[in-house]
Design an enzyme around this catalytic site. Structure first.
Site, short mmCIF file in Angstrom:
data_model
loop_
_atom_site.label_atom_id
_atom_site.label_comp_id
_atom_site.label_asym_id
_atom_site.label_seq_id
_atom_site.Cartn_x
_atom_site.Cartn_y
_atom_site.Cartn_z
N TYR A 133 57.32 19.48 32.49
CA TYR A 133 56.16 19.14 31.67
C TYR A 133 56.19 20.02 30.43
O TYR A 133 56.04 21.24 30.51
CB TYR A 133 54.89 19.36 32.48
CG TYR A 133 53.57 19.10 31.79
CD1 TYR A 133 53.48 18.42 30.58
CD2 TYR A 133 52.38 19.54 32.38
CE1 TYR A 133 52.26 18.18 29.97
CE2 TYR A 133 51.15 19.31 31.79
CZ TYR A 133 51.09 18.63 30.58
OH TYR A 133 49.88 18.41 29.99
N LYS A 161 57.55 15.03 31.72
CA LYS A 161 56.37 14.60 30.98
C LYS A 161 56.46 15.27 29.62
O LYS A 161 56.35 16.49 29.51
CB LYS A 161 55.09 15.01 31.71
CG LYS A 161 53.81 14.68 30.94
CD LYS A 161 52.56 15.17 31.67
CE LYS A 161 51.30 14.90 30.86
NZ LYS A 161 50.08 15.42 31.54
#
Length: 293
Positions: A133, A161
């Site tokens: 992420y 992400k």
């Protein structure tokens, strides 16, 4: 590979900061019925930074229990301490959680090699698949595509992400990783274009309040129906923008309460409820997006 609209779920709390597990159960049911592809429990939107390790783990496991196999649960298990992230990953391994979502360490600002070693240690600590992420706007560290490419070769690291909002970044990463490495947008404002340019899903704040619309937008974008996807995206543009008028998840929790999805918009300190001067702006965004009348 998991694709589509994945909600970055808010964590319901009462005015004292205690977790409201009854409302958590209702939110899980809401997303199951609305076509959300998966739930991220206790990520940024779930106020992971203000939950101690035991409470953090309890919320994730409760979400898993409430889902009862009907929707995949991803655990937010990132930390700026590698040992804490490893501890959380080990707690969630073999639980039924499908993956951990690991934010780049915030505040301590590691180098690219430090990022590589951090995520490598987490991935090698247990069998739980891990999603990277990258959100430099909140962490003050940007994980570069070359580092992502190195990490993508580690068995348990299955995707990222990417929340820079830079679509060129998607192209740069896509050119360096295998086709089965999952690419998720972490920026609602550019999420539709991210999918149309080869991404696989959106880990979304907006999905908290517009799950049906976000699921359809993703479905259209992933099947190449750009006009239909863009129509929904344009409808949701006001909330994509104004859910970030203050730090996430302050505005989205207020919006959830305004829509009757939460009994309270309270956050844990140091986060506060949405400032009164911004409440009409967020309410108008909900009206413009046709989410309330």
């Amino acid at each position: 590979m998991l694709t589509g609209s994945i909600v970055a779920l808010v964590t319901p709390m009462d005015k004292t900061g205690e977790i409201d597990f009854l409302t958590l159960k209702q939110l899980v049911e809401f997303h199951i019925k609305s076509g959300t592809a998966a739930i991220v429990a206790v990520g940024t939107s779930g106020e992971s930074a203000t939950l101690d390790v035991d409470t953090h783990a309890k919320v994730v496991i409760k979400a898993l229990e409430f889902a009862d196999g009907r929707i995949p649960i991803i655990a937010g298990n990132g930390a700026n301490s590698t040992s804490e992230a490893v501890l959380l990953s080990k707690r969630f391994a073999d639980s039924g959680i499908i993956a951990g979502l690991n934010v780049t360490p915030y505040y301590n600002k590691p180098t690219q090699e430090g990022l590589f070693q951090h995520f490598k240690a987490i991935a090698e600590s247990c069998d739980l698949p891990q999603i990277l992420y990258n959100v430099p706007g909140r962490t003050s560290v940007d994980m570069l595509p070359e580092t992502v490419a190195r990490l993508s070769k580690i068995k348990n690291i299955i995707g990222i992400k990417e929340a820079t909002g830079d679509l060129n970044r998607l192209a740069d990463i896509k050119a360096l990783v295998a086709d089965d490495f999952a690419l998720y947008s972490g920026d609602d404002a550019t999420g539709c274009d991210f999918l149309l340019q080869g991404g696989h899903g959106v880990i979304s704040v907006t999905t908290n309040i517009a799950p049906v619309e976000m699921a359809k937008m993703c479905e259209y974008a992933l099947s190449g129906q750009a006009d239909l996807a863009k129509k929904i995206d344009n409808q949701l543009a006001p909330v994509h923008k104004y859910l970030f008028i203050e730090s996430n998840p302050i505005p989205v929790k207020w919006a959830c309460a305004e829509m009757g999805l939460l009994p309270s918009a309270d956050c844990r300190l140091p986060l506060m409820m949405l400032d009164k001067k911004y409440q009409p702006i967020v309410r108008n965004a909900l009206i413009e997006a046709k989410l309330i009348s």
